[in-house]
Design a protein around this motif. Structure first.
Motif, short mmCIF file in Angstrom:
data_model
loop_
_atom_site.label_atom_id
_atom_site.label_comp_id
_atom_site.label_asym_id
_atom_site.label_seq_id
_atom_site.Cartn_x
_atom_site.Cartn_y
_atom_site.Cartn_z
N GLY A 49 -0.60 -60.51 34.54
CA GLY A 49 -1.35 -58.69 34.95
C GLY A 49 -3.06 -59.24 35.51
N PRO A 50 -3.00 -58.63 36.18
CA PRO A 50 -4.23 -58.22 37.12
C PRO A 50 -5.86 -59.28 36.85
CG PRO A 50 -4.33 -56.07 36.47
CD PRO A 50 -3.54 -57.17 36.16
N ASP A 51 -6.47 -59.55 37.88
CA ASP A 51 -8.22 -60.26 36.89
C ASP A 51 -8.75 -59.53 36.62
OD1 ASP A 51 -9.90 -62.71 36.55
OD2 ASP A 51 -10.24 -63.04 38.59
N ASP A 52 -8.92 -59.87 34.79
CA ASP A 52 -9.88 -59.06 33.85
C ASP A 52 -11.89 -59.39 35.09
OD1 ASP A 52 -8.03 -58.08 33.23
OD2 ASP A 52 -8.78 -58.70 30.77
N SER A 53 -11.58 -60.10 35.92
CA SER A 53 -13.34 -60.75 35.88
C SER A 53 -13.34 -59.62 36.72
CB SER A 53 -13.78 -62.64 36.41
OG SER A 53 -12.54 -62.60 37.67
N GLU A 61 -14.69 -56.24 29.24
CA GLU A 61 -15.19 -57.80 28.21
C GLU A 61 -14.17 -57.45 26.93
OE1 GLU A 61 -19.45 -56.71 27.61
OE2 GLU A 61 -19.88 -56.79 29.21
N PRO A 62 -13.90 -58.55 26.59
CA PRO A 62 -12.43 -57.66 25.71
C PRO A 62 -13.77 -57.85 24.30
CG PRO A 62 -11.48 -59.80 26.58
CD PRO A 62 -13.25 -59.47 27.58
N GLY A 63 -14.65 -58.45 24.42
CA GLY A 63 -15.16 -58.19 22.90
C GLY A 63 -16.03 -56.47 22.79
N CYS A 103 -1.97 -49.17 28.36
CA CYS A 103 -3.03 -48.76 28.64
C CYS A 103 -3.43 -49.11 30.42
CB CYS A 103 -4.34 -50.00 28.55
SG CYS A 103 -4.26 -49.54 26.46
N LYS A 104 -4.43 -47.95 30.93
CA LYS A 104 -4.92 -48.34 32.55
C LYS A 104 -5.37 -49.25 32.76
CE LYS A 104 -4.42 -44.51 34.61
NZ LYS A 104 -2.92 -44.73 35.32
N ASN A 105 -5.00 -50.14 33.76
CA ASN A 105 -6.55 -51.23 33.86
C ASN A 105 -7.09 -50.66 35.02
OD1 ASN A 105 -7.39 -53.11 35.82
ND2 ASN A 105 -6.12 -54.62 34.69
N PRO A 106 -8.36 -50.46 34.75
CA PRO A 106 -9.21 -50.18 36.07
C PRO A 106 -9.74 -51.18 37.46
CG PRO A 106 -10.65 -51.03 34.26
CD PRO A 106 -9.01 -51.30 33.59
N CYS A 161 -7.19 -59.16 11.56
CA CYS A 161 -7.99 -58.87 12.98
C CYS A 161 -6.75 -58.32 13.67
CB CYS A 161 -9.09 -59.19 13.94
SG CYS A 161 -7.96 -60.85 13.97
N THR A 162 -7.45 -57.97 15.09
CA THR A 162 -5.85 -57.77 15.76
C THR A 162 -6.46 -57.98 17.42
OG1 THR A 162 -5.40 -55.19 14.82
CG2 THR A 162 -4.30 -55.53 16.72
N THR A 163 -5.29 -58.27 17.96
CA THR A 163 -5.30 -59.13 18.92
C THR A 163 -4.45 -57.97 20.34
OG1 THR A 163 -2.82 -59.84 19.40
CG2 THR A 163 -4.70 -61.26 18.76
N THR A 164 -4.54 -58.30 21.62
CA THR A 164 -4.48 -57.43 22.59
C THR A 164 -3.35 -58.32 23.97
OG1 THR A 164 -6.05 -57.38 23.73
CG2 THR A 164 -6.39 -55.51 22.81
N ILE A 165 -2.41 -58.75 23.88
CA ILE A 165 -1.59 -59.11 24.34
C ILE A 165 -0.91 -58.10 25.54
CG2 ILE A 165 1.05 -60.95 24.73
CD1 ILE A 165 -0.95 -61.37 22.60
N LEU A 166 -0.89 -58.92 26.98
CA LEU A 166 -0.64 -57.75 27.65
C LEU A 166 1.06 -58.01 27.75
CD1 LEU A 166 -2.20 -57.17 31.42
CD2 LEU A 166 0.54 -57.74 31.24
N LEU A 167 1.84 -56.91 28.25
CA LEU A 167 3.31 -57.44 27.71
C LEU A 167 3.73 -57.49 29.19
CD1 LEU A 167 5.38 -55.82 25.14
CD2 LEU A 167 4.60 -58.18 25.42
N GLY A 168 3.68 -56.39 30.46
CA GLY A 168 4.10 -55.78 32.15
C GLY A 168 3.22 -55.23 32.00
N LEU A 169 4.15 -54.86 33.57
CA LEU A 169 3.77 -53.28 34.04
C LEU A 169 4.30 -52.49 33.17
CD1 LEU A 169 1.59 -51.97 36.18
CD2 LEU A 169 3.55 -53.30 37.50
N ALA A 170 4.03 -51.06 32.95
CA ALA A 170 4.85 -49.94 32.95
C ALA A 170 5.51 -49.51 33.85
CB ALA A 170 4.04 -48.90 31.78
N VAL A 171 6.53 -49.37 33.46
CA VAL A 171 7.16 -48.40 34.49
C VAL A 171 7.92 -47.23 34.27
CG1 VAL A 171 7.86 -50.04 35.89
CG2 VAL A 171 9.57 -49.99 34.31
N SER A 172 7.45 -45.83 34.95
CA SER A 172 7.78 -44.81 34.68
C SER A 172 8.99 -44.22 35.51
CB SER A 172 6.89 -43.66 34.79
OG SER A 172 5.63 -43.76 35.66
#
Ligand code: ABN
Length: 172
Positions: A49-53, A61-63, A103-106, A161-172
């Motif tokens: 996925g894209p770079d969150d930085s 911020e993941p927290g 989820c939409k990545n800003p 607790c719960t993690t958020t693992i990016l599986l890939g791009l959502a294609v519609s």
């Protein structure tokens, strides 16, 4: 047949005449070191996925509950519990079953499929509770419901607790 025997014999003798043992060992050494370096070379790796930085504020911020991957979250963020947004805290194990959201990545405005894998085996973390629920459906659609203790499918069904693992791009 004799011709081939003779030909191979000549070639072998010629190689032996022109190659010293030291030179052979040097070339073999270079080959071994070179082969070891190949996995370190930059290659196209799996899409993480894209770079969150590049995302400013809490959306990057993941927290924070506002973190873009947390759009479907209903639980405690593993980042606040000794793990990270992609890994379980020590002493817990990741549930093999999960629900997935989009989820939409800003950073790039694209939609990504996020798996909300629960971490199991320790008492509830109780830090950074987030309840955003975007895309959440009632429990009778289990794969689209976040209000389920997914630890029920692992060896220890206590939710931590719960993690958020990016599986890939959502294609519609
Ligand atoms: N998937 C998070 C969760 C765990 C236990 C109970 C409800 C929701």
């Amino acid at each position: 047949m004799r011709f081939f025997d003779r030909w191979f014999q000549d070639k072998t003798r010629s190689v032996a005449r022109h190659t010293s043992r030291r030179s052979f060992l040097r070339k073999a050494g270079v080959l071994l070191v070179g082969a070891g370096a190949v996995p370190l070379l930059p290659v196209a790796r799996a899409n993480t996925g894209p770079d969150d930085s590049s995302i400013s504020g809490p959306e990057g911020e993941p927290g924070k509950c506002e973190y873009w991957r947390n759009c479907g979250m209903d639980g405690f963020l593993c980042t606040c519990c000794g793990g990270s947004h992609t890994s379980c805290p020590p002493g817990t194990e990741m549930a093999p079953m999960t629900w997935v959201g989009t989820c939409k990545n800003p950073a790039d405005g694209r939609d990504y499929i996020i798996a909300y894998n629960d971490c199991c085996g320790k008492s509830t973390c109780n830090r950074c509770m987030c309840n955003r629920n975007e895309g959440d459906l009632p429990n009778y659609f289990p794969s689209k419901s976040n209000d389920i203790n997914w630890c029920m499918g692992s060896s220890n069904n206590v939710y931590h607790c719960t993690t958020t693992i990016l599986l890939g791009l959502a294609v519609s």
